[in-house]
Design a protein around this motif. Sequence first.
Motif, PDB file in Angstrom:
ATOM      1  N   PRO A  57       0.786  -1.244   0.000  1.00 16.64           N
ATOM      2  CA  PRO A  57       0.000   0.000   0.000  1.00 16.64           C
ATOM      3  C   PRO A  57       0.816   1.292   0.000  1.00 16.64           C
ATOM      4  O   PRO A  57       0.400   2.287  -0.575  1.00 16.64           O
ATOM      5  N   THR A  58       1.986   1.282   0.622  1.00 19.06           N
ATOM      6  CA  THR A  58       2.775   2.515   0.704  1.00 19.06           C
ATOM      7  C   THR A  58       3.716   2.723  -0.484  1.00 19.06           C
ATOM      8  O   THR A  58       4.426   3.727  -0.536  1.00 19.06           O
ATOM      9  N   ASP A  88       4.057  13.756   7.690  1.00 15.40           N
ATOM     10  CA  ASP A  88       3.020  12.731   7.797  1.00 15.40           C
ATOM     11  C   ASP A  88       2.660  12.261   6.393  1.00 15.40           C
ATOM     12  O   ASP A  88       2.943  12.941   5.406  1.00 15.40           O
ATOM     13  N   GLN A  89       2.020  11.095   6.347  1.00 13.23           N
ATOM     14  CA  GLN A  89       1.601  10.515   5.077  1.00 13.23           C
ATOM     15  C   GLN A  89       0.379   9.655   5.326  1.00 13.23           C
ATOM     16  O   GLN A  89       0.323   8.938   6.323  1.00 13.23           O
ATOM     17  N   VAL A 123      -0.257  18.526   1.060  1.00 14.11           N
ATOM     18  CA  VAL A 123      -0.382  18.315  -0.381  1.00 14.11           C
ATOM     19  C   VAL A 123      -1.160  17.023  -0.619  1.00 14.11           C
ATOM     20  O   VAL A 123      -0.829  15.983  -0.053  1.00 14.11           O
ATOM     21  N   ARG A 124      -2.188  17.114  -1.459  1.00 16.36           N
ATOM     22  CA  ARG A 124      -2.952  15.927  -1.870  1.00 16.36           C
ATOM     23  C   ARG A 124      -2.494  15.529  -3.260  1.00 16.36           C
ATOM     24  O   ARG A 124      -2.444  16.357  -4.164  1.00 16.36           O
ATOM     25  N   VAL A 135      -6.700   5.601  -8.867  1.00 17.95           N
ATOM     26  CA  VAL A 135      -6.087   4.457  -8.196  1.00 17.95           C
ATOM     27  C   VAL A 135      -5.954   4.709  -6.698  1.00 17.95           C
ATOM     28  O   VAL A 135      -6.323   3.870  -5.879  1.00 17.95           O
ATOM     29  N   VAL A 136      -5.419   5.863  -6.344  1.00 16.71           N
ATOM     30  CA  VAL A 136      -5.166   6.156  -4.929  1.00 16.71           C
ATOM     31  C   VAL A 136      -5.038   7.673  -4.740  1.00 16.71           C
ATOM     32  O   VAL A 136      -4.652   8.379  -5.668  1.00 16.71           O
ATOM     33  N   THR A 137      -5.401   8.118  -3.555  1.00 11.77           N
ATOM     34  CA  THR A 137      -5.130   9.495  -3.146  1.00 11.77           C
ATOM     35  C   THR A 137      -4.116   9.418  -2.011  1.00 11.77           C
ATOM     36  O   THR A 137      -4.257   8.592  -1.106  1.00 11.77           O
ATOM     37  N   ALA A 138      -3.103  10.263  -2.092  1.00 11.26           N
ATOM     38  CA  ALA A 138      -2.075  10.317  -1.049  1.00 11.26           C
ATOM     39  C   ALA A 138      -2.023  11.732  -0.495  1.00 11.26           C
ATOM     40  O   ALA A 138      -2.079  12.704  -1.252  1.00 11.26           O
ATOM     41  N   TRP A 139      -1.933  11.836   0.823  1.00 11.98           N
ATOM     42  CA  TRP A 139      -1.771  13.129   1.480  1.00 11.98           C
ATOM     43  C   TRP A 139      -0.393  13.165   2.107  1.00 11.98           C
ATOM     44  O   TRP A 139      -0.014  12.251   2.835  1.00 11.98           O
TER      45      TRP A 139
END
Length: 150
Positions: A57-58, A88-89, A123-124, A135-139
């Motif tokens: 996942p990461t 943070d993530q 940041v998104r 596919v994915v959203t990352a913050w």
Amino acid sequence: MALDQSFVGRTYPPTDPYEVGREKIREFAEAVGDTHPAYIDPEAAKALGYPDVIAPPTFVFSITFKAAGQVVRDPQLGLDYSRVVHGDQKFAHRRPVRAGDRLTVTSTIEAIKSMAGNDIVDVRGEVHDEAGEHVVTAWTKLVARAAEEG
């Protein structure tokens, strides 16, 4: 000096496509110590219903953090990268990243704040495949540490 709040909501152009390879997935899984067979064995992944190996996942951190570099390098924003640490993530997956995916990331500044002289930028990163599927959203939270007084 505090960062300009007018940058909140600014979206940067999508990155060039990043092609996800089996070997990169395997290397990442080994680096984080995750031995799930679907990360290294195509047959194990197919048994779970995936067309090829999937990534932990990461895994997308590497491409979303790189994409956030557009924000960091924006001279108008004025973020001092020499003082930046990763704060943070978090991720919200629509589906796993798969070998063969060609992914692009579109970065948007969601928040800017100052605390104790530190500038904090959220940041998104919206990650899409070449068909345009989300596919994915990352913050990603970036912290520019305050300059030491002396």
